[in-house]
Design an enzyme around this catalytic site. Structure first.
Site, PDB file in Angstrom:
ATOM      1  N   LYS A   1      -0.878  -5.858  -0.028  1.00 49.54           N
ATOM      2  CA  LYS A   1      -0.357  -4.881  -0.981  1.00 49.54           C
ATOM      3  C   LYS A   1       0.616  -5.485  -1.976  1.00 49.54           C
ATOM      4  O   LYS A   1       0.617  -5.116  -3.149  1.00 49.54           O
ATOM      5  CB  LYS A   1       0.359  -3.761  -0.238  1.00 49.54           C
TER       6      LYS A   1
ATOM      7  N   GLU B   1       9.025   0.992  -1.524  1.00 48.44           N
ATOM      8  CA  GLU B   1       8.591   1.699  -2.726  1.00 48.44           C
ATOM      9  C   GLU B   1       9.391   2.986  -2.851  1.00 48.44           C
ATOM     10  O   GLU B   1       9.842   3.539  -1.851  1.00 48.44           O
ATOM     11  CB  GLU B   1       7.108   2.120  -2.603  1.00 48.44           C
TER      12      GLU B   1
ATOM     13  N   HIS C   1      -3.966  10.709   7.363  1.00 52.36           N
ATOM     14  CA  HIS C   1      -4.665   9.648   6.636  1.00 52.36           C
ATOM     15  C   HIS C   1      -6.162   9.623   6.885  1.00 52.36           C
ATOM     16  O   HIS C   1      -6.845   8.659   6.536  1.00 52.36           O
ATOM     17  CB  HIS C   1      -4.034   8.276   6.907  1.00 52.36           C
TER      18      HIS C   1
ATOM     19  N   ARG D   1     -15.182  -1.560  -0.671  1.00 51.70           N
ATOM     20  CA  ARG D   1     -16.412  -1.198   0.047  1.00 51.70           C
ATOM     21  C   ARG D   1     -17.031   0.046  -0.597  1.00 51.70           C
ATOM     22  O   ARG D   1     -16.411   0.697  -1.431  1.00 51.70           O
ATOM     23  CB  ARG D   1     -16.062  -0.862   1.495  1.00 51.70           C
TER      24      ARG D   1
END
Ligand code: MV4
Length: 498
Positions: free
Chosen positions: A116, A200, A235, A292
């Site tokens: 990330k 963040e 999630h 993907r």
């Protein structure tokens, strides 16, 4: 074009890939584990190779066995589907080294995007907006404190290596930071083998909006518009739709351009998804790239008329994209509901078991990508996705109505499914108004219970009726569309007939 491909996956996605391959006159090789001997993907393929024990490490995750299977059957390319080896750069590289084609991006792009902080640095260099925060991992608590003060609370501690919310911690005050940082780091270490963390700015209840992109080997990159995936639980996406009710044409164009820029920055090739968070003020930020084909790809296919698996195979075979951005149009509205063998009354725990009866929804605007049949046993070893119910209609209200109709036609008896839960979400006022965000389910459905009491005898009667044939349809008044949601979806509880 390839003459034969191996599909290194199972279940509904393997079947979906094989269908397009057949349409393209490309032969297919399935691979399977012990528990998948009679699974639908094995029956759909032209030939099938047994891999080994049901443990993924002995089967769908085993590089050597999959590569041997491809070589022995003369397959030229390997399509990884999603999950398993789909985002493993080491596997992608190995496939190339063995002289085979990996149907997906170059291993190097996958590596760049898998981290990330690397991805954030890359994107901000290319003027793709990223969430305010750090662009390098940090373990020193003093420097983390300083960064948090600069970003402004609340902040979010994230794992540099991972995705899917693992190792994520919200920090609202400076005093909470040391504990949150060390907890996140140890969670990341055990989940990803890498305890690197960074900070963040925390966005309050953002929307999750992702863009489908396609890139060929010749630097030609296009986007196929967005998918709104805010309806999720821990999630795990539950309902996806396109177009997003939250985007104006102007915002869509800016986000699409950012998605294309993100793909270019990573040297991306093949199909991919650029994820963004959209905050309440309408600002959007790059989140990550999924390297993907995604579970929810059919809604993009329904609204653009393009076959993403066909595009993946053509790109992998070295063909140039045959269209430009302005040739890609979208029409109408598509919604997808994921159907898992899971129990919404028991915290969505997997509910494996034998499917005693399955009936597919059909009719106008309905696409049901699944790999189940009556008598098949849902294994405990893998992700319990049974299928994806996708509808297309002219506009959002019609698509919601069509999804409700199709969900009522969908019957899966023997395992628990979220069909009734999905019906309640689809019927929710706020959902119908398009007011969704990433905490929607948590906020409005955390104490959800089915509104109809399970009536197992009625469900058994339904099965008997359907099995007796057409004569019984007249008597089966309870399947009529005016009925409230039928109790047959809940026969999973009825262990006696399993
Ligand atoms: C966030 C966020 C708010 N602020 N980052 C969750 C999964 C991971 N890939 C990113 N996630 C989030 N990152 C900042 N700075 C909220 C989430 C988030 C979320 C994102 C997408 C879809 C569903 C979500 C559910 C909860 C939190």
């Amino acid at each position: 074009m390839f003459s034969k491909i191996l599909v290194a996956n199972r279940g509904e996605i393997a079947v979906r890939i094989m269908r397009t391959a057949r349409e393209m006159n490309v032969a297919t090789v399935a691979v399977y584990s012990e528990v998948d001997r009679t699974s639908q993907h094995v029956l759909t393929a032209d030939e099938a190779v047994f891999l080994g024990e049901s443990d993924p490490a002995e089967s769908y995750l085993n590089f050597d066995k999959i590569i041997v299977a491809a070589k022995e059957t003369g397959a030229e390319a390997i399509h990884p589907g999603y999950g398993f080896l789909a985002e493993n750069p080491t596997f992608a590289q190995r496939v190339s080294e063995e002289g085979l084609v990996f149907v997906g991006p170059p291993a190097e792009s996958m590596r760049l995007l898998g981290n990330k902080t690397t991805a954030r640095r890359l994107m901000s260099e290319r003027n793709v907006p990223v969430i305010p925060g750090m662009t390098a991992a940090e373990s020193d608590i003093c420097r983390l404190q300083a960064a948090a003060d600069e970003i402004g609370y609340p902040v979010l501690v994230k794992a540099a290596a991972g995705g899917g919310g693992k190792g994520m911690r919200i920090v609202r005050t400076a005093g909470e930071l040391p504990d949150a940082a060390s907890l996140a780091a140890s969670e990341a270490l055990s989940a990803f083998g890498d305890g690197s963390i960074y900070l963040e700015k925390y966005l309050d209840r953002p929307r999750h909006v992702e863009f489908q992109i396609l890139a060929d080997m010749y630097g030609h990159v296009v986007h196929l518009f967005e998918r709104e995936c805010s309806i999720q639980r821990r999630h795990q996406k539950i309902i996806e739709e396109t177009p997003s009710p939250a985007l104006s044409e102007e915002l869509r164009a800016r986000m699409g351009a950012a998605a294309v820029a993100a793909a270019r920055a990573a040297g991306y090739v093949n199909a991919g998804t650029v994820e963004f968070l959209l905050d309440r003020s309408g600002a959007f930020y790059f989140l990550e790239v999924n390297t993907r084909l995604q579970v929810e790809h059919p809604i993009t296919e329904m609204t653009t008329g393009l076959d993403l698996v066909r595009r993946q195979l053509e790109i992998a075979a070295g063909l140039p994209l045959p269209f430009a951005q302005e040739d890609i149009l979208r029409r109408g509205h598509a919604i997808e509901c994921r159907i898992y063998a899971e129990d919404p009354e028991r915290d969505f725990m997997p509910s494996p078991g034998k499917i005693i009866y399955a009936r597919s929804p059909e009719g106008p605007g309905v696409r049901y990508d699944h790999a189940v049949y009556s008598g098949w046993e849902v294994p405990v070893n893998y992700d319990p996705i049974l299928g994806k119910l996708v509808v297309w209609a002219e506009d959002r209200p019609s698509a919601c109505a069509r999804m409700i109709r199709a969900l009522k036609e969908c019957v899966i008896l023997g395992v628990k499914t979220p069909i009734e839960f999905l019906l309640d979400v689809l019927s929710n006022e706020k959902f119908q108004a398009g007011e969704t965000h990433t905490h929607f389910i948590e906020e409005f459905f955390s104490s959800w219970r089915p509104s109809t009491a399970g009536d197992d005898l009625a469900a058994l009667g339904f099965v008997v009726n359907e099995m007796l044939g057409p004569r019984t349809v007249e008597r089966g008044a309870s399947v009529g569309p005016a009925q409230p949601i039928s109790p047959w979806h809940r026969l999973g509880a009825w262990d006696m007939i399993r």
